[in-house]
Design a protein around this motif. Sequence first.
Motif, PDB file in Angstrom:
ATOM      1  N   LEU A 621       0.823  -1.208   0.000  1.00  0.00           N
ATOM      2  CA  LEU A 621       0.000   0.000   0.000  1.00  0.00           C
ATOM      3  C   LEU A 621       0.859   1.261   0.000  1.00  0.00           C
ATOM      4  N   ASP A 622       1.968   1.218   0.747  1.00  0.00           N
ATOM      5  CA  ASP A 622       2.899   2.364   0.760  1.00  0.00           C
ATOM      6  C   ASP A 622       3.476   2.593  -0.631  1.00  0.00           C
ATOM      7  N   GLU A 623       3.961   1.500  -1.254  1.00  0.00           N
ATOM      8  CA  GLU A 623       4.581   1.615  -2.579  1.00  0.00           C
ATOM      9  C   GLU A 623       3.587   2.139  -3.617  1.00  0.00           C
ATOM     10  N   LYS A 624       2.393   1.522  -3.636  1.00  0.00           N
ATOM     11  CA  LYS A 624       1.413   1.889  -4.653  1.00  0.00           C
ATOM     12  C   LYS A 624       0.831   3.271  -4.393  1.00  0.00           C
ATOM     13  N   GLY A 625       0.706   3.619  -3.104  1.00  0.00           N
ATOM     14  CA  GLY A 625       0.221   4.952  -2.761  1.00  0.00           C
ATOM     15  C   GLY A 625       1.186   6.039  -3.196  1.00  0.00           C
ATOM     16  N   MET A 626       2.495   5.785  -2.997  1.00  0.00           N
ATOM     17  CA  MET A 626       3.519   6.752  -3.418  1.00  0.00           C
ATOM     18  C   MET A 626       3.512   6.911  -4.929  1.00  0.00           C
ATOM     19  N   ARG A 627       3.374   5.787  -5.651  1.00  0.00           N
ATOM     20  CA  ARG A 627       3.364   5.858  -7.108  1.00  0.00           C
ATOM     21  C   ARG A 627       2.114   6.604  -7.599  1.00  0.00           C
ATOM     22  N   TRP A 628       0.956   6.357  -6.944  1.00  0.00           N
ATOM     23  CA  TRP A 628      -0.280   7.051  -7.327  1.00  0.00           C
ATOM     24  C   TRP A 628      -0.122   8.562  -7.120  1.00  0.00           C
TER      25      TRP A 628
END
Length: 633
Positions: A621-628
């Motif tokens: 969630l951290d990784e995908k949230g940062m990319r979003w």
Amino acid sequence: MHYVTVEGLTKSYGVKPLFNNISFHIEEGDKIALVALNGTGKSTLLRILCGKETPDEGKVWIHKGVTVVMLDQQADFDMSKSVIENIFDHSHPVLNAIKEYELLTDEEGPEPDVDKLSEAITRMDDLNAWHFDTKVKQILGKLNIHHLDRIMSTLSGGQQKRVALAKVLIDIGFEHKHTLLIMDEPTNHLDVAMIEWLENYLDQEKVTLLLVTHDRYFLDNVCNEILEIDQEQLFVYKGDYLNYLEKKAAREESERASVEKARNTFRKELEWMRKQPKARTTKSKSRIDAFYDVKEKATTRLQNQQLELNVKMSRLGGKILELKKVYKSFGNLVITKGFDYTFAKGERIGIVGKNGVGKSTFINMLLGLEQPDSGKINVGETIIFGDYSQQGLVVKEDMRIIEFVKNIAENFPLADGTKVSAAQFLELFLFPPEKQYTYISKLSGGEKRRLHLLSILFRNPNFLVLDEPTNDLDLPTLSILENFLLDYQGCIIIVSHDRYFMDKLVDHLFVFEGNGEIRDFPGNYTQYREWEKDQDRERADSKKEVKPVEKPIEAPVQQVAENKTRKLSFKEKREIELLEQEIEKLEAEKKDIETKLASGEIAFDKLEPLTLRIGEIIQLLDEKGMRWLELSE
């Protein structure tokens, strides 16, 4: 899980061993830094562990479930192939799908064929490859790798190093559950933003790591254990770099005391040996054997591996260096735009900025190697530049170390007024007599850098220009170089991505912000980064405080919609859609697991897998949230 066991490892080049009968272990999750003087076997040991070299003696055992991936100083690329072909150099359905999709959607490339793009997206969907593709995008973007269809031979050395790093990070993220990542100077050719990102990435990936680095902040932020090769032996230190220095000093003090005790015993036993008759009893035989053991200990040479830099500096006059309305550009790339500055005696200036903004060009203009488009650069008559460049040693033909130095001068003046011979000066730079007749081509990269530094200081410069001086230098040499520069009375300009080195030495910074803008910041690099983060927070807060303005009645609805929407590429729109779907699924799974854990009805054997899974979900969630966020901004 036990990853690696090394037992009784010995390796020599010529007569002198690099290391002798060393042993150590690597466990899953270890993050280990390898420290030693240049030329004492760091890179050789790494290459033995990954099977690229063989030891003279000893064994290396690697668990059959462990994959060893290495980032070498010299990457092994097919220079006739493209960047993406070298990164995805082995065939696998997922990797092939990502490679095809990335080439079709490369923002620097031509418009993709709609049918081919549709097929590529379908293939990505079928193989569930979007998660790994997001990670690939993050790695390539953070390392500033674009133009994926470019041929490797057209890239600079620094660009090739970044491609090699990207390839290694992508490899360890693909299907390798248990990976030993070996990295030899991973921060070379990276700007500071890339180094900080790499620190966080390695921490998040939870890899098992063995690395050689000169960057002490990187070492402290990434590693929790240090292995040192010293006088052919290996020593293990738990903790950070400061703890290593303290424990090493205590060890050396203990060794000195032990050798001194052996020498006192040796003097007494030597007197007894001289009085012994030729016919010896069995009892005296054991004492004689012990005598030779004591003799070996007593005659141990305690090497004080200290690089002494006390060269004489040429007199510095009143006029140093003046830049007046200096303009310089290459096509659309603006380096300086009317830059003015007058250098004062003893100034220590650090130069920072992203790769490609013109730092090296600026340095070359100061040295007279490049001419400005307009403006004046006035150099004082007494100024003698010492240019410690990334180019390194320039030798017309291969020669021995002593010959190279004597071609500069036979004797060299020291700060106290005395002179030393070329051979003596080489010893001060940790080149013992037996090493001085080695051909320069046989030296390690760090030894060549040390010899380059020596050749510059021989000329008694009073204005040092150091372009990435820490690259390939070992940590002991760096420490002494820093101490020398702290006492140096001349001017210093440092271009470096080594934050520790900059923090210790510079008084203020020239920050190259792009488009010819150069900020004179009053402080060291860490202070600048803190200021920069404060500025980012203030900008973010100011955006939050801005209230939405009501839409004027007369404003066309269509125009407002166009202004509101940033132009996203098809690839970015598709990625945002997928990220939103994946984040929604992960949030739902996380909520479900939390409900199960809170119920208290979970069987004990299922508790640990659920706990591990919720940790993985939070990280995803951290990784995908940062990319979003990156895409939405």
